[in-house]
Design a protein around this motif. Structure first.
Motif, mmCIF file in Angstrom:
data_model
loop_
_atom_site.group_PDB
_atom_site.id
_atom_site.type_symbol
_atom_site.label_atom_id
_atom_site.label_comp_id
_atom_site.label_asym_id
_atom_site.label_seq_id
_atom_site.Cartn_x
_atom_site.Cartn_y
_atom_site.Cartn_z
ATOM 1 N N VAL A 47 32.298 58.212 37.909
ATOM 2 C CA VAL A 47 31.791 57.850 39.463
ATOM 3 C C VAL A 47 30.484 57.178 39.066
ATOM 4 N N ALA A 48 29.694 57.745 38.227
ATOM 5 C CA ALA A 48 28.335 57.293 37.820
ATOM 6 C C ALA A 48 28.221 55.902 37.384
ATOM 7 N N VAL A 49 29.226 55.667 36.491
ATOM 8 C CA VAL A 49 29.542 54.175 35.795
ATOM 9 C C VAL A 49 29.744 53.273 36.978
ATOM 10 N N GLY A 50 30.844 53.814 37.927
ATOM 11 C CA GLY A 50 31.302 52.855 39.158
ATOM 12 C C GLY A 50 30.125 52.477 39.952
ATOM 13 N N PHE A 51 29.348 53.512 40.282
ATOM 14 C CA PHE A 51 28.050 53.121 41.359
ATOM 15 C C PHE A 51 27.107 52.267 40.416
ATOM 16 N N ALA A 52 26.917 52.594 38.996
ATOM 17 C CA ALA A 52 25.833 51.712 38.571
ATOM 18 C C ALA A 52 26.439 50.366 38.141
ATOM 19 N N LEU A 53 27.673 50.125 37.795
ATOM 20 C CA LEU A 53 28.083 48.830 37.755
ATOM 21 C C LEU A 53 27.946 47.860 38.991
ATOM 22 N N ALA A 54 27.905 48.323 40.256
ATOM 23 C CA ALA A 54 27.802 47.653 41.304
ATOM 24 C C ALA A 54 26.361 47.122 41.317
ATOM 25 N N VAL A 55 25.416 47.755 40.382
ATOM 26 C CA VAL A 55 24.098 46.877 40.417
ATOM 27 C C VAL A 55 24.057 46.158 39.287
ATOM 28 N N VAL A 56 24.543 46.529 38.059
ATOM 29 C CA VAL A 56 24.096 45.600 36.841
ATOM 30 C C VAL A 56 25.165 44.817 36.404
ATOM 31 N N LEU A 57 26.489 44.859 37.243
ATOM 32 C CA LEU A 57 27.611 43.773 36.982
ATOM 33 C C LEU A 57 27.970 43.007 38.222
ATOM 34 N N PRO A 58 26.860 42.790 39.109
ATOM 35 C CA PRO A 58 27.227 42.340 40.439
ATOM 36 C C PRO A 58 28.410 41.209 40.643
ATOM 37 N N ASN A 59 28.723 40.585 39.709
ATOM 38 C CA ASN A 59 29.910 39.496 39.842
ATOM 39 C C ASN A 59 31.454 40.185 40.032
ATOM 40 N N THR B 193 37.533 45.738 41.770
ATOM 41 C CA THR B 193 37.413 44.514 41.818
ATOM 42 C C THR B 193 36.607 43.916 43.193
ATOM 43 N N LEU B 194 35.957 42.834 43.082
ATOM 44 C CA LEU B 194 35.749 41.961 44.258
ATOM 45 C C LEU B 194 36.675 40.794 44.533
ATOM 46 N N ASN B 195 37.499 40.599 43.376
ATOM 47 C CA ASN B 195 38.626 39.542 43.108
ATOM 48 C C ASN B 195 37.859 38.617 42.293
ATOM 49 N N LEU B 196 37.589 37.606 42.872
ATOM 50 C CA LEU B 196 36.877 36.477 41.968
ATOM 51 C C LEU B 196 35.546 36.810 41.964
ATOM 52 N N ASN B 197 34.778 36.083 40.940
ATOM 53 C CA ASN B 197 33.361 36.301 40.658
ATOM 54 C C ASN B 197 32.614 36.350 42.010
ATOM 55 N N PHE B 198 31.867 37.327 42.129
ATOM 56 C CA PHE B 198 30.982 37.793 43.539
ATOM 57 C C PHE B 198 31.920 37.763 44.599
ATOM 58 N N GLY B 199 33.408 37.829 44.653
ATOM 59 C CA GLY B 199 34.216 38.216 45.679
ATOM 60 C C GLY B 199 33.983 36.984 46.660
#
Length: 590
Positions: free
Chosen positions: A88-100, A420-426
């Motif tokens: 869960v911590a990784v999931g929230f962190a990736l929302a910040v550091v892997l924004p695409n 996912t967001l689907n495509l890059n940056f959704g």
């Protein structure tokens, strides 16, 4: 040569031989010749030494597509959290550091193995269509699919499920407080981090996509241009949203302050998501689909993912062939995999959709008897044109951009998450005032039967658009168990190629005795029935390609496929590897 996962790696994806010269051997593996030539012994090689080696640890491991997020998960494990807390911590962190791709404005799937109970859970937090969604909403007045409407407008956005999914997993299977596992993500968003060269390339490629919206430009642009490598990416609004979720829980996203801002964004641009859509969103716990392959138990996501079903379906077909004898990436192995892929993807187009709205013949599609019937259609010496392949009849047997992370802890808990967001940056749209990038998952529905989506996948009525439906996905977070005990945790991004990438990773380990590093860097192939082409990565030999062409395969050499994050549990230790196809990925353990 370059360093990946802290190890020296070749610049290409081709697998290195075990020992190409004495110079490659470590000092302990070399036997120097004595001064007298007449007495020179035969050089001894240390055959236990792997040139391509995974990361190894004893107490726990995290593998993700971004090093900062991996470190967040590892820190949670070191603090005594379990794999679910870390996931869960990784999931929230990736929302910040892997924004695409990382997100709280999208959705996905999480596989959980609970060591205490031995229970395996397939957690579905896939996006849902708004209540106002309609069957033909992406067609123009002539009945044709309107270009871009399902991708780059507010109509493309499905009701996000990530916040509900991650918080559900933590509350039911974790041990730590929500505020504690979100805190690292808040810090990364507030203080920022340097944009990596790979993220800079993605931002540059998505300039027009993101540049349409002032709310997006305010975050990802500087002086009128996308952020470049070395620029600091600070996300103050996202930090505020994460703080609110940490303090008030998921209700603030689905019924409170954040949700109201998302609805305001929709109202301003003729989007469909309403306050009622957000309030009515539900996470679903489903039973994993399960198969067996040479004594190993393969366990993956059920519908609305197509991944688990078709991994098992293809492996059921392939188990009858001596792939180990044929060899990894030999012409015969590739040919048989491609033929099995065609059959599976033909069935995907016909039968797969949201199981809450359609009866998906899961048991039939994954049965060995059905695999026996499909295998009869495979000619080991000749490719069958896709035009001659129709969906099978499984009923009688009834009785890209995305990211993946894997976590395993010392107690035996496992987490495999693909979201996912689907495509890059959704959609490219940031909901004003939230810092949250919103998905374009509505494109994963079949806008019109027979018309391919952004990944070239053809869908049918089972995946037609409808209110509150979840679009079909290829995401395939997967476990492999041996004698009921964890053996492998894996998964990948990559759109339609997720399924085949994940399957090849498993086959490389089980069939070809590769460690997870070797299994990862081996060149991959993909066939999805339509279009009728066998896609391959660089690294397959010219001789092999010629044999495949002589068999009738239509070869297309294309860029790399998938970015796996894999952990193997073996002999009381963890062995992990982050796919070097993404240079930002990292596996860490302790």
């Amino acid at each position: 040569m370059r360093k990946i996962n802290g190890l020296l790696k070749p610049a290409t994806m081709a697998l290195l031989p075990l020992c190409t010269s004495l110079a490659f051997l470590p000092a302990h593996a070399q036997t120097a010749a004595p001064a007298t030539p007449a007495a020179a012994p035969v050089v001894k090689y240390d055959l236990t030494y792997d040139i391509i080696s995974p990361v190894m640890a004893k107490n726990g491991m995290v593998a993700s597509e971004q090093e900062l997020a991996t470190q967040v998960g590892l820190d949670i494990l070191k603090r005594g959290g379990n794999a679910i807390d870390a996931g869960v911590a990784v999931g929230f962190a990736l929302a910040v550091v892997l924004p695409n791709a990382g997100n709280i404005g999208g959705g996905g799937f999480m596989m959980i193995h609970d060591a205490k109970t031995g229970k395996n859970v397939a957690l579905d937090f896939r996006e849902m269509a708004p209540a106002k969604a309609s069957r033909d909403m992406y067609l123009d007045d002539k009945g044709n699919v309107a270009p871009g409407r399902s991708l780059y407008t507010h109509l493309a956005i499905g009701v996000p499920g990530t916040v509900a999914g991650l918080t559900h997993a933590l509350q039911k299977y974790g041990t730590m407080k929500l505020s504690d596992v979100i805190a690292p993500a808040v810090k990364l968003a507030e203080k920022g981090y340097p944009v990596s060269p790979s993220l800079a390339l993605i931002l540059a490629a998505e300039r027009d996509h993101l540049g349409q919206w002032e709310s997006s430009k305010a975050i990802f642009f500087k002086d009128g241009r996308p952020l470049e490598a070395g620029d600091k990416l600070v996300q103050k609004d996202l930090a505020k949203s994460l703080k609110l979720i940490a303090k008030k829980g998921p209700s603030v996203f689905y019924e409170g302050e954040i949700g109201k801002k998302i609805v305001a964004e929709m109202d301003k641009h003729n989007g469909l998501i309403t306050a009622a859509d957000l309030k009515n969103y539900k996470v679903v716990e489903r039973e994993p689909v399960v198969g067996n392959y040479r004594g190993y138990q393969v366990m993956s996501m059920p519908p609305p993912s197509s991944g688990g079903i078709h991994i098992i379906q293809m492996m059921n077909i392939l188990e009858r062939y001596p792939l180990k004898q044929y060899g990894a990436d030999s012409a015969q192995t590739i040919h048989l995999m491609a033929e099995a892929m065609k059959l599976a993807y033909a069935d995907r187009a016909e039968y797969l959709g949201d199981p809450d709205f359609n009866k998906v013949p899961v048991k039939g599609l994954t049965s060995r008897a059905y695999a026996d019937e499909l295998a009869k259609k495979i000619n080991p010496d000749r490719a069958t044109p896709s035009s001659e392949i129709k969906p099978g009849k499984p009923q009688p047997y009834e009785s890209d951009q995305t990211t993946h992370f894997s976590v395993a802890d010392k107690q035996g808990n496992l987490v495999a998450t693909t979201y996912t967001l689907n495509l890059n940056f959704g959609s490219g749209i940031v909901a004003t005032g939230t810092g949250i990038t919103l998905n374009n998952e509505m494109d994963d529905f079949s806008a019109k039967p027979g018309v391919p989506n952004a990944f070239g996948l053809v869908g049918g009525e089972a995946n037609a658009i409808g209110p509150a439906k979840r679009p079909l996905s290829s995401m395939s977070p997967t476990f492999v168990l041996k004698d009921g005990k964890p053996f492998l945790v894996t998964g990948s991004p990559g759109g339609s190629r997720i399924i085949t990438t994940t399957m090849q990773t498993i086959l490389n380990v089980i069939e070809h005795d590769m460690n997870v590093a070797e299994a990862t860097i081996t060149p991959r192939i993909h066939h999805q029935w339509a279009p009728d082409q066998l896609r391959i990565e660089k690294g397959i030999s010219a001789d092999t390609i010629k044999i495949l062409q002589d068999k009738g395969q239509k070869i297309s050499v294309q860029p790399s496929m998938g970015r796996t994050q894999t952990i193997q549990i073996k002999d009381g230790a963890f062995y992990g590897y982050s796919d070097p196809r993404n240079p930002d990925g990292r596996t860490l353990g302790f």
